[in-house]
Scaffold this active site. Structure first.
Site, PDB file in Angstrom:
ATOM      1  N   ASN A  12       0.863  -1.184   0.000  1.00  0.00           N
ATOM      2  CA  ASN A  12       0.000   0.000   0.000  1.00  0.00           C
ATOM      3  C   ASN A  12       0.898   1.232   0.000  1.00  0.00           C
ATOM      4  O   ASN A  12       1.497   1.581   1.010  1.00  0.00           O
ATOM      5  CB  ASN A  12      -0.897  -0.023   1.244  1.00  0.00           C
ATOM      6  CG  ASN A  12      -1.760   1.229   1.353  1.00  0.00           C
ATOM      7  OD1 ASN A  12      -1.913   1.980   0.392  1.00  0.00           O
ATOM      8  ND2 ASN A  12      -2.324   1.443   2.529  1.00  0.00           N
ATOM      9  N   LYS A  14       0.088   4.270  -0.333  1.00  0.00           N
ATOM     10  CA  LYS A  14      -0.564   5.435   0.263  1.00  0.00           C
ATOM     11  C   LYS A  14      -0.369   6.661  -0.647  1.00  0.00           C
ATOM     12  O   LYS A  14      -0.328   6.519  -1.863  1.00  0.00           O
ATOM     13  CB  LYS A  14      -0.067   5.654   1.691  1.00  0.00           C
ATOM     14  CG  LYS A  14      -0.244   4.388   2.543  1.00  0.00           C
ATOM     15  CD  LYS A  14       0.012   4.587   4.007  1.00  0.00           C
ATOM     16  CE  LYS A  14      -0.182   3.267   4.739  1.00  0.00           C
ATOM     17  NZ  LYS A  14      -0.023   3.416   6.200  1.00  0.00           N
ATOM     18  N   HIS A  98      -9.377   1.074   5.198  1.00  0.00           N
ATOM     19  CA  HIS A  98      -8.096   1.228   5.876  1.00  0.00           C
ATOM     20  C   HIS A  98      -8.279   2.135   7.086  1.00  0.00           C
ATOM     21  O   HIS A  98      -9.099   3.048   7.078  1.00  0.00           O
ATOM     22  CB  HIS A  98      -7.061   1.824   4.910  1.00  0.00           C
ATOM     23  CG  HIS A  98      -5.665   1.767   5.436  1.00  0.00           C
ATOM     24  ND1 HIS A  98      -5.187   2.667   6.364  1.00  0.00           N
ATOM     25  CD2 HIS A  98      -4.638   0.919   5.179  1.00  0.00           C
ATOM     26  CE1 HIS A  98      -3.932   2.374   6.655  1.00  0.00           C
ATOM     27  NE2 HIS A  98      -3.570   1.318   5.951  1.00  0.00           N
ATOM     28  N   GLU A 100      -6.704   4.524   8.191  1.00  0.00           N
ATOM     29  CA  GLU A 100      -6.549   5.959   7.920  1.00  0.00           C
ATOM     30  C   GLU A 100      -7.835   6.552   7.362  1.00  0.00           C
ATOM     31  O   GLU A 100      -8.205   7.694   7.675  1.00  0.00           O
ATOM     32  CB  GLU A 100      -5.370   6.179   6.961  1.00  0.00           C
ATOM     33  CG  GLU A 100      -4.034   5.922   7.639  1.00  0.00           C
ATOM     34  CD  GLU A 100      -2.912   5.529   6.691  1.00  0.00           C
ATOM     35  OE1 GLU A 100      -1.828   5.217   7.200  1.00  0.00           O
ATOM     36  OE2 GLU A 100      -3.132   5.513   5.464  1.00  0.00           O
ATOM     37  N   GLU A 170      -5.091  -5.044  10.813  1.00  0.00           N
ATOM     38  CA  GLU A 170      -4.105  -3.994  11.026  1.00  0.00           C
ATOM     39  C   GLU A 170      -4.308  -3.372  12.400  1.00  0.00           C
ATOM     40  O   GLU A 170      -5.179  -2.518  12.571  1.00  0.00           O
ATOM     41  CB  GLU A 170      -4.270  -2.892   9.972  1.00  0.00           C
ATOM     42  CG  GLU A 170      -3.996  -3.322   8.564  1.00  0.00           C
ATOM     43  CD  GLU A 170      -3.803  -2.109   7.670  1.00  0.00           C
ATOM     44  OE1 GLU A 170      -2.800  -2.069   6.960  1.00  0.00           O
ATOM     45  OE2 GLU A 170      -4.647  -1.199   7.710  1.00  0.00           O
ATOM     46  N   GLY A 176       2.916   2.228  10.931  1.00  0.00           N
ATOM     47  CA  GLY A 176       3.838   3.345  10.776  1.00  0.00           C
ATOM     48  C   GLY A 176       4.522   3.774  12.062  1.00  0.00           C
ATOM     49  O   GLY A 176       5.188   4.805  12.108  1.00  0.00           O
ATOM     50  N   SER A 216       3.680  -2.346  10.384  1.00  0.00           N
ATOM     51  CA  SER A 216       5.145  -2.332  10.499  1.00  0.00           C
ATOM     52  C   SER A 216       5.769  -3.677  10.139  1.00  0.00           C
ATOM     53  O   SER A 216       6.657  -4.182  10.831  1.00  0.00           O
ATOM     54  CB  SER A 216       5.566  -1.890  11.901  1.00  0.00           C
ATOM     55  OG  SER A 216       5.144  -0.561  12.158  1.00  0.00           O
TER      56      SER A 216
END
Length: 254
Positions: A12, A14, A98, A100, A170, A176, A216
Site C-alpha cells: 500500500n 498510500k 483502511h 486511515e 491492522e 507506521g 510495520s
C-alpha cells in the site's frame, strides 16, 4: 513454506510516488520478484499512477490494486472513483476501510460493506481492513472491536463472495509506528477473525479466506509472522515504497 492458503502480499503505497517514481519502483520489483510464483503479489499505487503502472506490469507477476473506491457506480460524486474506472486499468484488488480512512474520512463499517459489495459487483477483490487502536487494546476491547468491524464491514456478502474477499488485520497502534504485534498477538487476532467468519458464514468459507497482517511489517519479521497458521500474507505500508525491502519481505515469507 507450505500453507493451507496461498500467501498474498500487497504493498500500500498510500499518498506517495509520482508517476516517474512509481515506474522506477515497479521496474525494480519486476527484476527482484520475477521468479516468485508461490505468493500473490499486489501493488497499490495512488490513482494518478494506475494507468502507467498497469502498462508496466502487464507482462509481470505483479497484480494491480487500488487504495479505495466509491460505493457508487457512477454519477454526481465529485472526487470519487468507481469500480468500472479501476477495471479500465486492469485493477484486480481494492483496499477498503483502511484505518486511515476510518479515522480521517470517518468511514463506517456500513459504508465499507457497501463498498465491498460494489467491488465484487465490479469484479474486483476487496481487501477489507479491520483493527483496534492502542486504547482499545489496553482496555481489553480487541476482540469486541474486531468482531464489530468484521460483522459490519462484511455484512451482506454471500459465502461465495466472502471466499473471494481478503481481510487485513491492522492493529492501528502498529501502523507506521515501528511497533509490531508479537507473532502470538497476530496469530491470536487472525484466529479470532477466522472464528467470527465461521459464525457469520460457515467453517468451509472461513478456511478459504485469506487474512493478511498489516502493521510495520519488515524483512526481519516477515518469516516469523507468515509462519503462523492463520496469517496468510501481509499488507505492507512504508516498507513497500522501496523495491529491495518489499522484495525481501516477499522472499523471507516463502
Amino acid at each position: 513454506m507450505n500453507k493451507a492458503r496461498k500467501l498474498i502480499i500487497a504493498g500500500n503505497w498510500k499518498m506517495n510516488k509520482t508517476v516517474a517514481e512509481a515506474l522506477a519502483l515497479v521496474n525494480g520489483l519486476k527484476l527482484d520478484l520475477a521468479n516468485v510464483k508461490e505468493v500473490d503479489l499486489v501493488i497499490c499505487p495512488p490513482f494518478t499512477a494506475l494507468e502507467s503502472v498497469s502498462r508496466a506490469t502487464l507482462d509481470s507477476n505483479l497484480k494491480l490494486g487500488a487504495q479505495n473506491m466509491s460505493e457508487n457506480n457512477f454519477g454526481a460524486f465529485t472526487g470519487e472513483v468507481c469500480a468500472g474506472m479501476l477495471k479500465e486499468f486492469s485493477v484486480r484488488y481494492v483496499i477498503l476501510g483502511h484505518s486511515e480512512r476510518r479515522q480521517y474520512q470517518k468511514e463506517s463499517d456500513a459504508l465499507i460493506a457497501k463498498k465491498a459489495a460494489a467491488a465484487h459487483a465490479g469484479s474486483l477483490k476487496p481487501i477489507v481492513c479491520v483493527g483496534e487502536t492502542l486504547a482499545e487494546r489496553e482496555a481489553n476491547q480487541t476482540e469486541k472491536v474486531l468482531e464489530t468491524q468484521v460483522r459490519g464491514s462484511l455484512a451482506g456478502l454471500t459465502n461465495e463472495l466472502m471466499a473471494e474477499t481478503i481481510v487485513a488485520y491492522e492493529p492501528v497502534w502498529a501502523i507506521g509506528t515501528g511497533k509490531t504485534a508479537t507473532t502470538q498477538q497476530a496469530q491470536d487476532a487472525h484466529a479470532f477473525i477466522r472464528g467470527v467468519l465461521a459464525k457469520m458464514f460457515d467453517d468451509a468459507t472461513a478456511k478459504k479466506v485469506r487474512i493478511q497482517y498489516g502493521g510495520s511489517v519488515k524483512p526481519a519479521n516477515a518469516n516469523e509472522l507468515m509462519s503462523q497458521p492463520d496469517v496468510d500474507g501481509a499488507l505492507v505500508g512504508g516498507a513497500s515504497l522501496e523495491a529491495r525491502s518489499f522484495a525481501d519481505i516477499v522472499k523471507n515469507s516463502i
